[in-house]
Design a protein around this motif. Structure first.
Motif, mmCIF file in Angstrom:
data_model
loop_
_atom_site.group_PDB
_atom_site.id
_atom_site.type_symbol
_atom_site.label_atom_id
_atom_site.label_comp_id
_atom_site.label_asym_id
_atom_site.label_seq_id
_atom_site.Cartn_x
_atom_site.Cartn_y
_atom_site.Cartn_z
ATOM 1 N N GLU A 3 0.971 -1.298 -0.194
ATOM 2 C CA GLU A 3 0.060 -0.113 0.038
ATOM 3 C C GLU A 3 0.817 1.250 -0.054
ATOM 4 O O GLU A 3 0.393 2.289 -0.338
ATOM 5 C CB GLU A 3 -0.906 0.215 1.142
ATOM 6 C CG GLU A 3 -1.893 -1.047 1.022
ATOM 7 C CD GLU A 3 -3.180 -0.728 2.215
ATOM 8 O OE1 GLU A 3 -3.179 0.405 2.645
ATOM 9 O OE2 GLU A 3 -3.699 -1.987 2.495
ATOM 10 N N LYS A 162 -6.119 -0.717 -9.808
ATOM 11 C CA LYS A 162 -5.134 -0.501 -8.585
ATOM 12 C C LYS A 162 -6.115 0.172 -7.555
ATOM 13 O O LYS A 162 -5.823 1.459 -7.006
ATOM 14 C CB LYS A 162 -4.046 0.368 -9.078
ATOM 15 C CG LYS A 162 -3.161 -0.084 -10.004
ATOM 16 C CD LYS A 162 -2.276 -1.202 -9.773
ATOM 17 C CE LYS A 162 -1.473 -1.551 -10.866
ATOM 18 N NZ LYS A 162 -0.686 -2.936 -10.615
ATOM 19 N N LYS A 163 -7.060 -0.587 -7.180
ATOM 20 C CA LYS A 163 -8.049 0.099 -6.330
ATOM 21 C C LYS A 163 -7.498 0.510 -5.127
ATOM 22 O O LYS A 163 -8.105 1.415 -4.249
ATOM 23 C CB LYS A 163 -9.443 -0.950 -6.023
ATOM 24 C CG LYS A 163 -10.142 -1.043 -7.356
ATOM 25 C CD LYS A 163 -11.285 -1.890 -6.981
ATOM 26 C CE LYS A 163 -12.370 -2.027 -7.929
ATOM 27 N NZ LYS A 163 -12.029 -2.406 -9.377
ATOM 28 N N GLU A 164 -6.535 -0.061 -4.458
ATOM 29 C CA GLU A 164 -5.736 0.291 -3.305
ATOM 30 C C GLU A 164 -5.641 1.708 -2.978
ATOM 31 O O GLU A 164 -4.955 2.238 -2.129
ATOM 32 C CB GLU A 164 -4.681 -0.755 -3.007
ATOM 33 C CG GLU A 164 -3.517 -0.516 -3.686
ATOM 34 C CD GLU A 164 -3.637 -1.544 -5.216
ATOM 35 O OE1 GLU A 164 -2.541 -1.585 -5.595
ATOM 36 O OE2 GLU A 164 -4.646 -2.031 -5.540
#
Length: 166
Positions: A3, A162-164
Motif C-alpha cells: 500500500e 489499482k483500487k488500493e
C-alpha cells in the motif's frame, strides 16, 4: 501490491521534447486533479540522447499551456537501464520506440512496456502518437488531443486495477 508503494509511470518518445513531456504534463495534471498525486509518480524520457537537459519544444509548451498544462520545468533525459526496474508502466508513443525499449529491457521487465494509445477508449490499441517535431502547430494540437484522451483512459485503468490507491 504494498500500500505504501507508488505507481510509477514513464512516458517515452524519441527525444523527450514533444510527445512524452506532453504526456507527462497532462497525466501529472489529471493525477493531481484526482487527488492521487501522492500515490502516482510520473516522468518522461527519450530513447535517444539528442536533447538531454533541454526544456520541451516551445510549440509543445505553448499548445499545452493554452489548455492549462505546464511543462516549462521539465527537462529532457534519456531512458536509463534502471528505469526498466523502477517504473511500473513504460508507455511508448510509437512502435519504433516501443521496439527500442523492448530490445533494451531486461526480459523480466518487458511486460511493463506498452504503446500509450492502448489506453485510449477511442482509438485502436496499436495507434501511434505521431511525432509533431517537423510539422506545424496543428501536429501539436493533434498530439495533445490524443494524449488527453489516452491519459483519461490510463487513469480509468489505474482506478479499476489499482483500487488500493483510489
Amino acid at each position: 501490491m504494498n500500500e505504501n508503494k507508488k505507481i510509477k509511470v514513464l512516458f517515452v518518445c524519441m527525444g523527450n521534447i514533444c510527445r512524452s513531456p506532453t504526456a507527462d504534463a497532462v497525466f501529472r495534471h489529471l493525477v493531481k486533479e484526482a487527488g492521487v498525486d501522492h500515490m502516482i509518480d510520473v516522468d518522461s524520457a527519450g530513447t535517444h540522447a539528442y536533447h538531454i537537459g533541454d526544456p520541451p519544444d516551445h510549440r509543445a509548451q505553448n499548445t499545452a499551456l493554452q489548455r492549462g498544462y505546464k511543462m516549462h520545468d521539465l527537462r529532457a533525459r534519456a531512458v536509463q537501464p534502471n528505469d526498466f526496474e523502477e517504473f511500473d508502466y513504460i508507455l511508448a508513443m510509437d512502435k519504433e520506440n516501443l521496439s527500442l525499449l523492448q530490445q533494451r529491457s531486461p526480459q523480466q521487465h518487458t511486460n511493463k512496456i506498452q504503446l500509450f494509445m492502448q489506453y485510449s477508449t477511442q482509438a485502436d490499441a496499436d495507434v501511434e502518437v505521431p511525432d509533431p517535431y517537423f510539422g506545424g502547430n496543428q501536429g501539436f494540437e493533434l498530439v495533445l488531443d490524443m494524449v488527453e484522451e489516452a491519459s483519461q483512459g490510463l487513469l480509468a485503468h489505474l482506478r479499476t486495477n489499482k483500487k488500493e490507491i483510489f
